[in-house]
Design a protein around this motif. Structure first.
Motif, PDB file in Angstrom:
ATOM      1  N   LEU A  44      15.678 -48.710  -2.749  1.00 18.20           N
ATOM      2  CA  LEU A  44      14.259 -48.765  -3.088  1.00 18.20           C
ATOM      3  C   LEU A  44      14.060 -49.246  -4.518  1.00 18.20           C
ATOM      4  O   LEU A  44      13.192 -50.084  -4.783  1.00 18.20           O
ATOM      5  CB  LEU A  44      13.603 -47.391  -2.914  1.00 18.20           C
ATOM      6  CG  LEU A  44      12.148 -47.305  -3.395  1.00 18.20           C
ATOM      7  CD1 LEU A  44      11.243 -48.173  -2.535  1.00 18.20           C
ATOM      8  CD2 LEU A  44      11.667 -45.879  -3.425  1.00 18.20           C
ATOM      9  N   ILE A  45      14.861 -48.773  -5.440  1.00 19.65           N
ATOM     10  CA  ILE A  45      14.726 -49.160  -6.849  1.00 19.65           C
ATOM     11  C   ILE A  45      15.002 -50.652  -7.025  1.00 19.65           C
ATOM     12  O   ILE A  45      14.253 -51.357  -7.713  1.00 19.65           O
ATOM     13  CB  ILE A  45      15.638 -48.301  -7.739  1.00 19.65           C
ATOM     14  CG1 ILE A  45      15.132 -46.854  -7.736  1.00 19.65           C
ATOM     15  CG2 ILE A  45      15.708 -48.851  -9.161  1.00 19.65           C
ATOM     16  CD1 ILE A  45      16.088 -45.859  -8.343  1.00 19.65           C
ATOM     17  N   VAL A  56       7.736 -40.230  -1.603  1.00 22.34           N
ATOM     18  CA  VAL A  56       8.646 -41.329  -1.893  1.00 22.34           C
ATOM     19  C   VAL A  56      10.074 -40.798  -1.870  1.00 22.34           C
ATOM     20  O   VAL A  56      10.380 -39.785  -2.500  1.00 22.34           O
ATOM     21  CB  VAL A  56       8.346 -41.955  -3.281  1.00 22.34           C
ATOM     22  CG1 VAL A  56       9.331 -43.073  -3.578  1.00 22.34           C
ATOM     23  CG2 VAL A  56       6.920 -42.452  -3.343  1.00 22.34           C
ATOM     24  N   TRP A  80      13.329 -41.725  -3.270  1.00 22.82           N
ATOM     25  CA  TRP A  80      13.940 -42.606  -4.263  1.00 22.82           C
ATOM     26  C   TRP A  80      15.421 -42.774  -3.963  1.00 22.82           C
ATOM     27  O   TRP A  80      16.147 -41.796  -3.846  1.00 22.82           O
ATOM     28  CB  TRP A  80      13.756 -42.029  -5.666  1.00 22.82           C
ATOM     29  CG  TRP A  80      12.328 -42.030  -6.103  1.00 22.82           C
ATOM     30  CD1 TRP A  80      11.460 -40.986  -6.046  1.00 22.82           C
ATOM     31  CD2 TRP A  80      11.606 -43.133  -6.618  1.00 22.82           C
ATOM     32  NE1 TRP A  80      10.230 -41.378  -6.506  1.00 22.82           N
ATOM     33  CE2 TRP A  80      10.288 -42.688  -6.864  1.00 22.82           C
ATOM     34  CE3 TRP A  80      11.916 -44.461  -6.900  1.00 22.82           C
ATOM     35  CZ2 TRP A  80       9.300 -43.511  -7.375  1.00 22.82           C
ATOM     36  CZ3 TRP A  80      10.925 -45.271  -7.411  1.00 22.82           C
ATOM     37  CH2 TRP A  80       9.644 -44.804  -7.643  1.00 22.82           C
ATOM     38  N   ASP A  81      15.849 -43.997  -3.818  1.00 30.30           N
ATOM     39  CA  ASP A  81      17.266 -44.308  -3.689  1.00 30.30           C
ATOM     40  C   ASP A  81      17.518 -45.671  -4.321  1.00 30.30           C
ATOM     41  O   ASP A  81      16.598 -46.363  -4.747  1.00 30.30           O
ATOM     42  CB  ASP A  81      17.730 -44.250  -2.236  1.00 30.30           C
ATOM     43  CG  ASP A  81      17.096 -45.298  -1.338  1.00 30.30           C
ATOM     44  OD1 ASP A  81      16.271 -46.085  -1.818  1.00 30.30           O
ATOM     45  OD2 ASP A  81      17.432 -45.329  -0.146  1.00 30.30           O
ATOM     46  N   GLN A  82      18.783 -46.048  -4.385  1.00 33.66           N
ATOM     47  CA  GLN A  82      19.162 -47.293  -5.056  1.00 33.66           C
ATOM     48  C   GLN A  82      18.521 -48.513  -4.402  1.00 33.66           C
ATOM     49  O   GLN A  82      18.050 -49.418  -5.085  1.00 33.66           O
ATOM     50  CB  GLN A  82      20.686 -47.420  -5.047  1.00 33.66           C
ATOM     51  CG  GLN A  82      21.203 -48.620  -5.781  1.00 33.66           C
ATOM     52  CD  GLN A  82      22.726 -48.688  -5.753  1.00 33.66           C
ATOM     53  OE1 GLN A  82      23.374 -47.904  -5.095  1.00 33.66           O
ATOM     54  NE2 GLN A  82      23.279 -49.651  -6.464  1.00 33.66           N
TER      55      GLN A  82
END
Length: 178
Positions: free
Chosen positions: A100-101, A94, A96-98
């Motif tokens: 995706l969140i 995964v 993770w970045d803004q």
């Protein structure tokens, strides 16, 4: 099955809605990229029947279930199934970045928790045919969103199909004339 009787106009509305949905699916999108994919069409129609049957089952056998408790156990069962499928078929990496969140928060809170609780409430409190007819609005709304957000093409046939679908839903949900 549920001791609910549909009027002729409601059956007509369900038929028009189905014709409209199929027409929307066949006519929406960038015309140079549109090709009829029978597997995708079969999956969409199967999903429509599946959620309709699930609605009938929920109305018949799950009407007395607490909405929060019922949702919790549905999510637990799906979590287990999806975890097995993800572990088996995905790469388990995964990034993770803004973006995706935010997307994940919208999918979990907006579409899963709020939408499913609303659906279960509508099933418990309303007539099944009316609730099921709202599913017909998903493809037209998605087509309009794609037109607005992604500049996808909406032909005159697509627009007519959207109106046919909406009119079909209207026939199902409108009050019985006195």
């Amino acid at each position: 099955f549920l001791d609910e009787r549909l009027r002729l106009t409601q059956w007509t509305g369900l038929g028009l809605g189905l014709v409209g949905v199929i027409s929307v699916l066949l006519t929406t999108g960038q015309q140079e990229y549109v090709s009829l994919n029978w597997t995708a069409m079969l999956a969409a129609i199967t999903a429509l029947f599946g959620i309709s049957i699930g609605t009938l089952y929920q109305k018949r056998f799950g009407a007395g279930v607490n909405l929060l408790a019922g949702s919790f156990w549905q999510y637990v069962s799906v979590l287990l199934l999806m975890a097995i499928m993800a572990w088996t078929f995905e790469v388990r990496e995964v990034l993770w970045d803004q973006q995706l969140i935010f997307a994940l928060a919208w999918l979990v809170i907006g579409l899963s928790v709020i939408a499913i609780l609303l659906l279960m409430y509508m099933i418990r409190e309303g007539e099944t045919a009316k609730v099921a007819s709202y599913f017909y609005l998903v493809p037209p709304v998605a087509s309009i969103e794609a037109w607005l957000l992604f500049d996808e093409y909406l032909s005159i046939v697509s627009i007519i199909a959207i109106f046919v679908t909406v009119f079909g839903v209207y026939l199902v949900i409108r009050k019985k004339p006195e």
